[in-house]
Design a protein around this motif. Sequence first.
Motif, PDB file in Angstrom:
ATOM      1  N   GLU A 103       0.762  -1.427  -0.210  1.00 36.46           N
ATOM      2  CA  GLU A 103      -0.089  -0.291  -0.214  1.00 36.46           C
ATOM      3  C   GLU A 103       0.799   1.112   0.217  1.00 36.46           C
ATOM      4  O   GLU A 103       0.423   2.252  -0.859  1.00 36.46           O
ATOM      5  CB  GLU A 103      -1.227  -0.086   1.205  1.00 36.46           C
ATOM      6  CG  GLU A 103      -2.068   1.288   0.863  1.00 36.46           C
ATOM      7  CD  GLU A 103      -3.036   1.126   2.556  1.00 36.46           C
ATOM      8  OE1 GLU A 103      -2.444   1.600   3.907  1.00 36.46           O
ATOM      9  OE2 GLU A 103      -3.737   1.186   2.648  1.00 36.46           O
ATOM     10  N   GLN A 149       1.944   2.196  -3.369  1.00 35.87           N
ATOM     11  CA  GLN A 149       1.097   2.347  -4.271  1.00 35.87           C
ATOM     12  C   GLN A 149       0.868   4.145  -4.444  1.00 35.87           C
ATOM     13  O   GLN A 149       0.165   4.688  -4.681  1.00 35.87           O
ATOM     14  CB  GLN A 149      -0.347   1.616  -3.864  1.00 35.87           C
ATOM     15  CG  GLN A 149      -0.139   0.540  -4.991  1.00 35.87           C
ATOM     16  CD  GLN A 149      -1.308  -0.822  -4.252  1.00 35.87           C
ATOM     17  OE1 GLN A 149      -2.324  -0.298  -3.255  1.00 35.87           O
ATOM     18  NE2 GLN A 149      -1.511  -1.983  -4.632  1.00 35.87           N
ATOM     19  N   VAL A 186      -2.017   0.468 -12.751  1.00 38.13           N
ATOM     20  CA  VAL A 186      -3.315  -0.861 -12.423  1.00 38.13           C
ATOM     21  C   VAL A 186      -3.838  -1.905 -12.594  1.00 38.13           C
ATOM     22  O   VAL A 186      -4.955  -2.618 -12.459  1.00 38.13           O
ATOM     23  CB  VAL A 186      -4.509   0.005 -11.113  1.00 38.13           C
ATOM     24  CG1 VAL A 186      -4.265   1.581 -10.648  1.00 38.13           C
ATOM     25  CG2 VAL A 186      -5.447   0.837 -12.630  1.00 38.13           C
ATOM     26  N   GLN A 187      -3.755  -2.024 -13.951  1.00 34.42           N
ATOM     27  CA  GLN A 187      -3.919  -3.123 -14.892  1.00 34.42           C
ATOM     28  C   GLN A 187      -2.965  -3.823 -15.223  1.00 34.42           C
ATOM     29  O   GLN A 187      -1.746  -3.648 -15.743  1.00 34.42           O
ATOM     30  CB  GLN A 187      -4.828  -2.391 -15.852  1.00 34.42           C
ATOM     31  CG  GLN A 187      -5.587  -3.433 -17.124  1.00 34.42           C
ATOM     32  CD  GLN A 187      -6.025  -4.311 -16.155  1.00 34.42           C
ATOM     33  OE1 GLN A 187      -7.699  -3.733 -15.336  1.00 34.42           O
ATOM     34  NE2 GLN A 187      -6.544  -5.490 -16.629  1.00 34.42           N
ATOM     35  N   ARG A 188      -3.052  -5.254 -13.913  1.00 32.08           N
ATOM     36  CA  ARG A 188      -3.945  -5.411 -12.947  1.00 32.08           C
ATOM     37  C   ARG A 188      -3.127  -5.147 -11.949  1.00 32.08           C
ATOM     38  O   ARG A 188      -3.797  -5.582 -10.931  1.00 32.08           O
ATOM     39  CB  ARG A 188      -4.535  -6.914 -13.058  1.00 32.08           C
ATOM     40  CG  ARG A 188      -5.190  -7.074 -12.063  1.00 32.08           C
ATOM     41  CD  ARG A 188      -6.447  -8.156 -12.558  1.00 32.08           C
ATOM     42  NE  ARG A 188      -6.592  -9.134 -11.555  1.00 32.08           N
ATOM     43  CZ  ARG A 188      -7.114  -8.947  -9.964  1.00 32.08           C
ATOM     44  NH1 ARG A 188      -7.861  -8.213  -9.647  1.00 32.08           N
ATOM     45  NH2 ARG A 188      -7.373 -10.135  -9.360  1.00 32.08           N
ATOM     46  N   GLN A 230      -3.178  -3.306  -8.796  1.00 32.96           N
ATOM     47  CA  GLN A 230      -4.166  -4.033  -7.540  1.00 32.96           C
ATOM     48  C   GLN A 230      -3.635  -4.756  -6.720  1.00 32.96           C
ATOM     49  O   GLN A 230      -4.171  -4.927  -5.830  1.00 32.96           O
ATOM     50  CB  GLN A 230      -5.895  -4.000  -8.768  1.00 32.96           C
ATOM     51  CG  GLN A 230      -6.175  -3.167  -9.344  1.00 32.96           C
ATOM     52  CD  GLN A 230      -7.410  -3.926  -9.848  1.00 32.96           C
ATOM     53  OE1 GLN A 230      -7.956  -4.151  -9.828  1.00 32.96           O
ATOM     54  NE2 GLN A 230      -7.572  -3.504 -11.179  1.00 32.96           N
TER      55      GLN A 230
END
Length: 410
Positions: free
Chosen positions: A213, A216, A262-264, A267
């Motif tokens: 996290e 990110q 984010v893809q993928r 995520q």
Amino acid sequence: MKTPEPAALRPAHGPSRATFLELFFDLVFVFALTRISARTFEDLALEGGKTAWTAVTGGGKTLLLFLALWAIWQGTAWTTSRYDPYHIWLQVIVVIALVGSMVMAVAIPRAFTSTGLPFAVAYVVVQVSRPAILLMVLRQLVYRRLKLRMLITFSVTGVLWLTGAVLPTDPRVTLWTLALLLEYLANRCGWPVPGLGRSTVSRWDIHGEHLAERYQQIFLVALGETILIAGLAYSRTPTGGTRTAAFAAALLTSVLFWRIYVQRAGQILGEAVTRAAHPATIGRSAADTHLIMIIGVVATAIGYELVSEHPTGHNQVGWVATILGGPAVFLLGRARFEYEVFGRVSPSRWVAVLVLVLLMPVLKPVGSLTAAVATPLAAAIAAPLVLLAVAIADARRAWGHPPEEAAPPF
């Protein structure tokens, strides 16, 4: 007053979300990245246009400052991912890092002239205080030995930082580069110290979801900085078709950076870290990967600022390389990121990087004023088109299939 309890490892099944203090710490990096961008913009738009060598040396010095900031952020993120971030002494560590990073950010524009000493002192204080505080409050001997080795390492490299800060520019760059290199190698080798041994990164305990996290979040900070720079540059003089086109291209590029990230894989990084046989190994690899991606994102933002601020030309050395090289560097980092999460790399990443590299000599200015005016904007428009092709390829691969699960090769 009650004496604070010794710091403990972060609970394995405790909350993984970043604390408010950690998010507050990240806000400093929003400002720090704007200072990095402003310094690079000055090198390219004002100084770097003189010769190719001045562009390279100016960019190299700015990269050195950015890597020092990144070392602070990464060290703090790993600390809060290993130890309880709600413990009072861990919060003290984060506050010291916050203040130190702010001092470094303020000093960035003149770090190789008048503000080198504040920059170096802030860096050394943050890096030395972290292991020193943990050495005092940790109860397990194995962790105390690691912090002792880190403290010795940062104390030695701290001498190089402080000595370089009082020397002229060239020896300062040399000593600071040597210090960062020694710290990086020490980290990679388990902080070896004669007589105290070394540790193996695969044995380091971390909270994988929390660390994922944090990566990110720092990527989103970098992405937000690109929007901030593009918006500020355009809002100063929001007139003219060239400026509007450059702003639209910058905004589209930011959206595509987010989508491709984010893809993928972006995520499910937390899932990949948790599933890995050695979470600390993939965590350290992901740190380098996010560093590469963030450098690409920041370089892209600088490129679009160059186009927006100078729409009538001045296509100096390195402009097209910055505009197209930023997305290329991002895609290289994203390819490595995909491998870390899934153990493979999509061909679209390599094809896109190749196209961006081939566009650089094609869009290089040649002689006429018209070419010098057109090529920076053409590069600024070409970059998001290449990124759009990558995003479409990602969407087509995922269409009609169940969400892909993490399969880290570590």
